[in-house]
Scaffold this active site. Structure first.
Site, mmCIF file in Angstrom:
data_model
loop_
_atom_site.group_PDB
_atom_site.id
_atom_site.type_symbol
_atom_site.label_atom_id
_atom_site.label_comp_id
_atom_site.label_asym_id
_atom_site.label_seq_id
_atom_site.Cartn_x
_atom_site.Cartn_y
_atom_site.Cartn_z
ATOM 1 N N ASP A 41 0.864 -1.171 0.000
ATOM 2 C CA ASP A 41 0.000 0.000 0.000
ATOM 3 C C ASP A 41 0.908 1.232 0.000
ATOM 4 O O ASP A 41 1.491 1.586 1.025
ATOM 5 C CB ASP A 41 -0.913 0.003 1.220
ATOM 6 C CG ASP A 41 -2.000 -1.071 1.137
ATOM 7 O OD1 ASP A 41 -1.701 -2.181 0.654
ATOM 8 O OD2 ASP A 41 -3.130 -0.811 1.583
ATOM 9 N N LYS A 67 -10.071 0.575 -2.891
ATOM 10 C CA LYS A 67 -10.008 0.246 -1.465
ATOM 11 C C LYS A 67 -10.412 1.478 -0.667
ATOM 12 O O LYS A 67 -9.837 2.553 -0.827
ATOM 13 C CB LYS A 67 -8.601 -0.206 -1.073
ATOM 14 C CG LYS A 67 -8.449 -0.476 0.424
ATOM 15 C CD LYS A 67 -7.071 -1.043 0.758
ATOM 16 C CE LYS A 67 -6.847 -1.157 2.262
ATOM 17 N NZ LYS A 67 -5.535 -1.743 2.593
ATOM 18 N N LYS A 70 -6.642 3.619 -3.612
ATOM 19 C CA LYS A 70 -7.095 3.585 -2.214
ATOM 20 C C LYS A 70 -7.310 5.005 -1.719
ATOM 21 O O LYS A 70 -6.544 5.921 -2.045
ATOM 22 C CB LYS A 70 -6.031 2.857 -1.378
ATOM 23 C CG LYS A 70 -6.261 2.834 0.120
ATOM 24 C CD LYS A 70 -5.143 2.037 0.805
ATOM 25 C CE LYS A 70 -5.187 2.171 2.319
ATOM 26 N NZ LYS A 70 -4.103 1.414 2.969
#
Length: 361
Positions: free
Chosen positions: A124, A294, A249
């Site tokens: 991430d 996400k 995300k």
């Protein structure tokens, strides 16, 4: 490695995205609460700087029991999590450039490589949104990145993309997310016009990370949507797609408001658009596989989780995964109760008790 496009060319392509993306909430069915698919939407997360090994061990145990997709931790805990989760389907995700994203690109490259070497299956990575939100020249440390044989290379897909024809004749942006405050892009081949962020610096960093950590490593780009406008969110999505990232995300959870439904809807619409054929790419999509979304930051309850999934998210980053699953079991149990049983449960001393008590509020 060479830039895929000049800043002016990036501006034209990003303007196309801003013009054509229409964010519309089209609710999707979230996975059934008692299904494995629902548990698999959760990245069970612990990113506090003062996290202890005992807390990390508990995180892994909870993830195994509940069947979460991953545990998401910082680099020092990756190897321990991999060991704890051996033999289970739960994977380990590691944050990179957390949480501001402004680290030297080479530092991010090193952190990503070390995470994968330690056993992380997913990364991430925090976007350097300071570059995206600035129209000044990129900081000096982004002008020259230390190179070696690995970081100078680029994946075959990106190399092929470098040779795609680029149309500079796209019409002026007029869509709902067009950034009309910026001046029109300069013709390709000229220097970046004032008002254009250093898109090339962002793309070069992202494409290098993809090259260093190819599939099957899953890459997610954290936007920090609280710091971005809708046009900037679309610019970030375009760059992530061009660099072949797997997820976009919303947030780190450490800055600003976290995920919102508007963010998720817009990012989902961008992912859909960027997987379709684009005139500027010679008829090819920016990203052949649709990126997933996400939602992270502020996802604390079952209601939050279901709303984000219905808005188009396929993964949830949360430190409240255990509580969400306990809420889900309570809801399922209540649904299964007969009217008589439900009436009994509602009486003092009835058969339903809270499975979890949060004494922090």
């Amino acid at each position: 490695m060479t830039d895929r496009y000049t800043n002016a060319e990036w501006a034209v392509q990003i303007a196309e995205t801003q013009k054509n993306v229409v964010a519309k909430l089209e609710p999707r069915a979230a996975p059934k609460l008692d299904s494995r698919a629902f548990a698999q939407t959760i990245d069970h997360t612990l990113l506090k700087l003062d996290a202890t090994t005992a807390q990390i061990d508990a995180l892994c145990s909870e993830a195994r029991i509940e069947g979460f997709k991953s545990v998401c931790v910082r680099l020092p805990f990756v190897a321990r999590c991999v060991s704890n989760l051996k033999g289970s389907p739960v994977v380990v995700a590691c944050v990179v450039g957390f949480h501001e994203g402004t680290q030297h690109s080479h530092s991010k490259f090193k952190e990503a490589q070390e995470a994968v070497a330690a056993g992380a299956s997913e990364l991430d990575i925090v976007l350097n949104h300071a570059i995206l939100t600035s129209v000044s020249p990129a900081p000096a440390h982004h002008k020259a990145v230390p190179s070696d044989a690995t970081t100078a290379s680029i994946t075959a897909s990106n190399t092929a993309s470098n040779t795609k024809p680029f149309s500079s004749s796209a019409p002026a942006p007029e869509g709902p997310y067009s950034d009309l405050s910026s001046p029109a892009p300069s013709p390709p081949g000229t220097s970046a016009a004032p008002g254009i962020p250093n898109y090339s610096a962002i793309y070069t960093e992202l494409a290098s990370l993809r090259s260093l950590c190819p599939a099957p490593t899953t890459l997610k780009l954290i936007f920090e949507t609280a710091a971005l406008t809708p046009p900037q969110i679309l610019a970030a999505a375009t760059l992530a797609a061009a660099a072949n990232f797997d997820f976009i995300k919303t947030s780190t959870g450490f800055a600003g408001r976290g995920a919102t439904l508007d963010d998720v809807v817009l990012m989902n619409a961008a992912a859909a658009y960027l997987s379709t054929r684009q005139p500027s790419g010679g008829g090819s999509p920016v990203h052949r596989r649709r990126m997933q979304v996400k939602a992270s930051g502020g996802v604390r309850s079952l209601e939050d989780a279901v709303r984000m999934l219905e808005a188009g998210a396929t993964r949830l980053g949360t430190s409240s995964g255990l509580w969400i699953m306990q809420e889900a079991r309570r809801v399922i149990k209540e649904r299964e109760l007969s009217p008589e049983g439900k009436a009994r449960a509602e009486r003092p001393g009835g058969g339903v008790t809270r499975l979890y008590t949060d004494n922090s509020v």
